[in-house]
Design an enzyme around this catalytic site. Sequence first.
Site, PDB file in Angstrom:
ATOM      1  N   ASP A   1      49.370 -50.708  56.838  1.00  0.00           N
ATOM      2  CA  ASP A   1      49.866 -50.562  58.257  1.00  0.00           C
ATOM      3  C   ASP A   1      50.536 -52.157  58.688  1.00  0.00           C
ATOM      4  O   ASP A   1      51.374 -52.715  57.967  1.00  0.00           O
ATOM      5  CB  ASP A   1      48.205 -50.677  58.461  1.00  0.00           C
ATOM      6  CG  ASP A   1      48.051 -50.739  60.773  1.00  0.00           C
ATOM      7  OD1 ASP A   1      49.226 -51.005  61.203  1.00  0.00           O
ATOM      8  OD2 ASP A   1      47.481 -49.817  60.818  1.00  0.00           O
TER       9      ASP A   1
ATOM     10  N   HIS B   1      54.107 -51.859  58.928  1.00  0.00           N
ATOM     11  CA  HIS B   1      54.505 -52.099  59.884  1.00  0.00           C
ATOM     12  C   HIS B   1      54.756 -53.369  60.035  1.00  0.00           C
ATOM     13  O   HIS B   1      55.398 -53.578  61.660  1.00  0.00           O
ATOM     14  CB  HIS B   1      53.310 -51.553  60.490  1.00  0.00           C
ATOM     15  CG  HIS B   1      52.856 -50.041  60.297  1.00  0.00           C
ATOM     16  ND1 HIS B   1      52.035 -49.413  61.757  1.00  0.00           N
ATOM     17  CD2 HIS B   1      53.107 -49.080  59.527  1.00  0.00           C
ATOM     18  CE1 HIS B   1      51.500 -48.275  61.129  1.00  0.00           C
ATOM     19  NE2 HIS B   1      52.127 -47.898  59.999  1.00  0.00           N
TER      20      HIS B   1
END
Length: 403
Positions: free
Chosen positions: A223, A246
């Site tokens: 993430d 991310h």
Amino acid sequence: MACIVFGFKALCFSFLFVAVASRPTAWKKVFNVQRYGATSDGKTDNVNAFKTVWKSACSRINGNSKIYVPKGTFYLGGIEFLGPCKNKIEFVIDGTLLAPANPKDIKQDTWINFRYIDNLSIYGKGTLDGQGKQSWPFNDCHKNTSCPQLAKTMGFAFVNDSSVKGITSLNSKMAHFNFFQVHHFNITEVNITAPGDSPNTDGIKIGYSSNMQISNTQIGTGDDCIAILPGTTNLDISNVTCGPGHGISVGSLGKNKAEKDVNGLTVSDTIFNGTSNGIRIKTWESSASNILVSKFVYENIQMINVGIPINIDQKYCPYPPCEKKGDSHVQIQDVELQNIYGTSTTKTAVSLQCSKSVPCKNIHLIDIDLKYNGTNEQGPAIAMCQNVDGYARGKKFPPNCLD
Ligand SMILES: *[C@@H]1O[C@H](CO)[C@@H](O)[C@H](O)[C@H]1NC(C)=O
Ligand SMILES: *[C@@H]1O[C@H](CO)[C@@H](O)[C@H](O)[C@H]1NC(C)=O
Ligand SMILES: *[C@@H]1O[C@H](CO)[C@@H](O)[C@H](O)[C@H]1NC(C)=O
Ligand SMILES: *[C@@H]1O[C@H](CO)[C@@H](O)[C@H](O)[C@H]1NC(C)=O
Ligand SMILES: *[C@@H]1O[C@H](CO)[C@@H](O)[C@H](O)[C@H]1NC(C)=O
Ligand SMILES: *[C@@H]1O[C@H](CO)[C@@H](O)[C@H](O)[C@H]1NC(C)=O
Ligand SMILES: *[C@@H]1O[C@H](CO)[C@@H](O)[C@H](O)[C@H]1NC(C)=O
Ligand SMILES: *[C@@H]1O[C@H](CO)[C@@H](O)[C@H](O)[C@H]1NC(C)=O
């Protein structure tokens, strides 16, 4: 005679005074967890031994304390280290702390939590092993409302003037490090690792905190490498490597009315390698709050095969459909991006999608040099702008869409 005696007495008193005054910093006591019953067999739960050590170290009044976790694997259930303490605490981790593999065995939202502490310094060559693999399949809360709670690896709340240095955080169940109401905190030489497809394993999450520095740190997760949440001010990030993951994300912002502004962010000398986004600011499509996001500087940043290297998204909606009650009311302004170079894997290398009602103001793009390097020959790279005010200078690759 009396005079000499008087002189002698005076001398005597002053020695006493020196001895008493210097006693509080006289010596630092080392609390080796193994001497308090901790076992490094990787199986015995060491929560009680760590609690005993913390109680003694934190309440020591005549000197600072050093808690020492030597080499070896120490299984540890969920634990909270609560202050305020009477002295400065060093928490040295050279061994591995092993989390329960079954998420139900942690019983709190953070595996290792520090609260209400000043002057804490955590460092060492050791590892926090969150053993997340077994719980990642249960990370489906947007689909399953009775999903199990998964613990973050290490949390800090109401902690000031403290630091983390050197340690590795491996395979968290959720976020690796979480900061809430933390002020003046340095993170350096930390290594954060989880597989690129492990859900919600954010590297570092920060909210309602100020004057933090993150440097010389490697983050690869499933993430955000760093998630910057409401109420974060004066955050300095430098020499970080991010990937997989991310990217470094501000937000998502705007969902709740009580949110606070985010300002004073610097990201410099950083590499994004194989991430889905690089520089990212996201605000919910229809927002309850009208906070300000301002005074950001991003400089000297390399992108290596990044999905969308520069992405401001004021229509954030991860699980459509989202409520459409109007535009985002989060104001984004005074953002400078300078010397951002490298490659993207999607055609839109620069995407600035701002709010129609509250356009982005004063966005500066200086020396942007991004090339498309994807596999399906969609290139060359383009920039897309919506509702943005600002200018571009120097190198303009992809061709600028601002002025
Ligand atoms: C923290 O450090 C500061 C500066 O050295 C000192 O004034 C303060 O008393 C310390 N607090 C604790 C709990 O050690
Ligand atoms: C939702 O999560 C609970 C707890 O892990 C699990 O028992 C249940 O089977 C899940 N339901 C679905 C539909 O996945
Ligand atoms: C921590 O720092 C914040 C911001 O400077 C301050 O408001 C708070 O009182 C400090 N807390 C402690 C325990 O010193
Ligand atoms: C953080 O690092 C800076 C230098 O980069 C230093 O001045 C500051 O005292 C450090 N703060 C803490 C809490 O370690
Ligand atoms: C970071 O930790 C992972 C897992 O332990 C390891 O494979 C990697 O070599 C470490 N990286 C650095 C720079 O220490
Ligand atoms: C950047 O961080 C890495 C560790 O991730 C370190 O080895 C290197 O020396 C740092 N570079 C600078 C210029 O501080
Ligand atoms: C980028 O990631 C790839 C794949 O993990 C790795 O081989 C490469 O060394 C990385 N490049 C840099 C500059 O870190
Ligand atoms: C372009 O992509 C290829 C394959 O994905 C990769 O090996 C190469 O390093 C990339 N080049 C640059 C400059 O990022």
